[in-house]
Design an enzyme around this catalytic site. Sequence first.
Site, mmCIF file in Angstrom:
data_model
loop_
_atom_site.group_PDB
_atom_site.id
_atom_site.type_symbol
_atom_site.label_atom_id
_atom_site.label_comp_id
_atom_site.label_asym_id
_atom_site.label_seq_id
_atom_site.Cartn_x
_atom_site.Cartn_y
_atom_site.Cartn_z
ATOM 1 C CB ALA A 200 -0.987 -0.145 1.149
ATOM 2 N N GLY B 97 0.958 -5.294 0.409
ATOM 3 C CA GLY B 97 -0.183 -5.065 0.001
ATOM 4 C C GLY B 97 0.612 -5.773 -1.505
ATOM 5 C CD GLU C 47 -2.661 -8.110 2.951
ATOM 6 O OE1 GLU C 47 -1.789 -6.746 2.353
ATOM 7 O OE2 GLU C 47 -2.876 -8.076 3.436
ATOM 8 C CD GLU D 118 1.757 -5.168 5.465
ATOM 9 O OE1 GLU D 118 2.503 -6.022 5.757
ATOM 10 O OE2 GLU D 118 1.327 -5.215 4.555
#
Length: 260
Positions: free
Chosen positions: A67, A111, A114, A134
């Site tokens: 992200a 992300g 993911e 993270e």
Amino acid sequence: MNAQESVVLVETRGRVGIVTLNRPKQLNALNDALMDALGEALLAFDADDAIGAIVITGSDKAFAAGADIAAMADWSYMDVYRSDFITRNWETIRRVRKPVIAAVAGFAMGGGCELALACDIVVAAENAKFALPEIKLAMLPGAGGTQRLPRAIGKAKAMDMCLSARVLDAAEADRYGLVSRVVPNERLHDESIALAARIAGYSLPALMAIKESVNRAWESSLTEGIGFERRQLHARFASDDAHEGMHAFLEKREPEFRHR
Ligand code: CAA
């Protein structure tokens, strides 16, 4: 917007739709513009009768580094809660019924990892690196990572990756079952598209039924999953392609699927 500025690049190769994440300077950090555009491209391919499978890829250096930290750094709880961060656009991929292949080179972090986990098949280049780092930001993997990773590689390995930010290289990721196959760096593009083309040559409704059934295995008890699978098998007998496939086998010829 020209190709340089487009945050995703979209092309087709026969029955394969290809989406390339295109923020190379930011290692394809996933911001709203990119996730909106990715979702739009995926839904367009899903609705296109001429497409049978989809490939998502990034650059040679990064599939995606997670992200976009620059975008998120000053968001408040109310910002993300009210706007339904992640759910609002990252989860579009869950609505895609056609097979989706992640072709991963370089970093698949946070992300990005993911996103790969949300795809149906992950093809990794030898230089691929997977991590959910993270924790280093005092954040958590919040785009499905804490849920899909343990299902993919088991609790012990998932805890290790999520709690220590451990980075897996492609060989480890392959060994643990995070990826489907590993290919030489220079073969990633061709091998992923060839795999997608092979899949796209099969009967689309059968592919969709298989994808739905395998996904059901993640989300239900064995008894429920088996029941679901059995109904999907029975439904195959209502499809022209299944009869064509079986008759073609018996007649020793190639089947001609009409995706019906
Ligand atoms: N967000 C925003 N920008 C990022 C980014 C990210 N996730 N990852 C890299 N970038 C930017 C860097 O800031 C840098 O920009 P500048 O050139 O303007 O300084 C550029 O991309 C290149 O990055 P590096 O110089 O750091 O490249 P490197 O090769 O030295 O390191 C890396 C690569 C190890 C992937 C490192 O960039 C890194 O650790 N990135 C962050 C990974 C991360 O923490 N991801 C998780 C994000 S949170 C998340 O994803 C939450 C969720 O579950 C939804």
